[in-house]
Design an enzyme around this catalytic site. Structure first.
Site, PDB file in Angstrom:
ATOM      1  N   HIS A 114       0.851  -1.187   0.000  1.00  0.00           N
ATOM      2  CA  HIS A 114       0.000   0.000   0.000  1.00  0.00           C
ATOM      3  C   HIS A 114       0.884   1.234   0.000  1.00  0.00           C
ATOM      4  CE1 HIS A 114      -3.233   2.756   1.134  1.00  0.00           C
ATOM      5  NE2 HIS A 114      -4.043   1.810   0.711  1.00  0.00           N
ATOM      6  N   ASP A 167      -8.111  -5.074  -0.036  1.00  0.00           N
ATOM      7  CA  ASP A 167      -8.706  -5.915  -1.079  1.00  0.00           C
ATOM      8  C   ASP A 167      -8.434  -7.405  -0.888  1.00  0.00           C
ATOM      9  OD1 ASP A 167      -9.701  -3.685  -2.284  1.00  0.00           O
ATOM     10  OD2 ASP A 167      -7.958  -3.403  -3.571  1.00  0.00           O
TER      11      ASP A 167
END
Ligand code: COA
Length: 374
Positions: free
Chosen positions: A259, A310
């Protein structure tokens, strides 16, 4: 020459916002000051929508009004249903959603751009997006569209519209929590796209369409579907470590990890992991969750990368037996709450967003006539 920033605008503060905040080091996310862990434990999606748009939790009366507005606005205009019907057989889900969100502008009853009209437009977009997705799924499978029920919330109504069956309360709540978790995430790529469009004073639907378009890619919303493909490819939990090591050795990315902001556990992934485990058990299909856990253990051991939001969502949606190509549209259904809040915030204190670029092409040079080229 202007200063050159890191590639991908890393570290650049491009907007001020009161809507959400991420602490990437501590792995914390806040919506208007409320910790995402508290919201996941207590808030409904409807409460979250009010919070993102008004920066306060709703009173009981405000919540009833929000619920009633979202229900009333969730019914799709027949013209939109016709459009979805004509796209359903030949167009993929995100393209249909992007087109339908854009087309919905033509059917909006408010023709002014006052703050009050923009709030109404925002709630219409939030209410209609899940129904567009459910209608698309029904029509492409040859079933009739299902009208939303006026006794169900957004999450239960989506599952009802998708399957024609009322979900059990726990499953409806699990899906509600997923919607809460995905509702906003500061200046991610799609929200930035929405704010860039809004900053030109393009209308609410134009800015929302830009956001849906930007969400599509596999480095953003498209990652959930790619995680599902990866889990399918791996097949069984015991194959996960070898599969992951092989990919990493070939310097390939493992979807659902890493991320730009979080350098530890994404707090949403922690909640989603729990939901994935429970839903897997409830529906007697633990393969997705079990495989995910082995993938996670291997990626963390080999590469020290944490799962992002996700990663476990793919297992949640797989347990719910949702079609994989609806995963990214469902991200949009939730994020529409945040996008529209950011668009309104941009309008309220606007300046055109227009960064500089650093030119790295040829130095100035004389014109070359056609006959002297090559
Ligand atoms: C999310 C993402 C786009 C962030 O990208 P970014 O901030 O530009 O980070 P980078 O791609 O520059 O990655 C930094 C390093 O970590 C590695 N890395 C990052 N994500 C990785 C992943 N999912 N699998 C393997 N390695 C990864 C990169 O290869 C790079 O290593 P290097 O320095 O040896 O070249 C990136 O982590 C990614 O592509 N993840 C997979 C897609 C995904 O899950 N997206 C959903 C995000 S919520």
């Amino acid at each position: 020459m202007a200063d050159t920033t890191g590639k991908g605008l890393e570290g650049v503060v491009a907007a001020q916002t009161r809507i959400s905040d991420v602490d990437g080091r501590q792995g914390r996310l806040f919506y208007a000051g409320y910790d995402i862990a508290d919201l996941a434990a207590h808030a409904t999606f409807e409460e979250t929508i009010h919070l993102l748009h008004h920066l306060e939790l709703p009173t009981a009366a405000e919540l009833s009004e929000t619920v009633a507005t979202l229900r009333a606005e969730s019914v799709l205009d027949p013209l939109l249903v016709d459009l979805i019907d004509s796209l359903a057989q030949r167009t993929e889900a995100m393209t249909t959603l992007r087109t339908a969100v854009s087309a919905a502008a033509a059917l909006d009853p408010d023709d002014d751009r006052s703050p009050e009209a923009n709030l109404r437009k925002a709630y219409r977009l939030i209410a209609r997006t899940p129904q567009i997705i459910a209608t698309y799924q029904r029509l492409r499978t040859g079933a009739d569209a299902v009208e939303p029920r006026d006794d169900l919330g957004v999450a239960a109504n989506f599952l009802y519209a998708l399957t024609g069956k009322q979900p059990d309360p726990q499953t409806a709540r699990d899906f509600d929590v997923v919607l809460v978790l995905y509702a906003d995430h500061t200046l991610n790529a799609s929200t930035f796209a929405a704010r860039v469009a809004a900053a030109t004073l393009a209308d609410m639907y134009a800015a929302a369409t830009a956001a849906v378009a930007t969400l599509q890619g596999p480095l953003h919303g498209g990652a959930i579907e790619e995680v599902r493909e990866m889990l399918e490819d791996i097949g069984t939990p015991d194959r996960a470590p070898g599969w992951v090591r092989e990919r990493l050795a070939a310097r390939q990315k493992i979807m659902g990890f890493g991320h730009r902001v979080y350098k530890t556990w994404d707090p949403r992934a922690t909640v989603l992991r729990g939901i994935a485990e429970r839903l897997g058990r409830q529906f007697g299909e633990t393969r997705w969750y079990d495989t995910s856990v082995r993938v996670q253990e291997t990626v963390m051991a080999e590469k020290h990368l944490y799962p992002n939001v996700d990663f476990y969502t793919a297992s949640v949606y797989s347990a719910l037996q949702l079609p994989p190509d609806l995963y990214t549209p469902l991200f949009a259904a939730s994020r529409m709450a945040g996008w529209t809040a950011h668009i309104r915030e941009q309008y309220a204190d606007n300046r055109l967003i227009r960064p500089d670029s650093e030119y790295i092409g040829p130095d100035p040079r004389p014109w070359q006539p056609l006959e002297s080229r090559g």
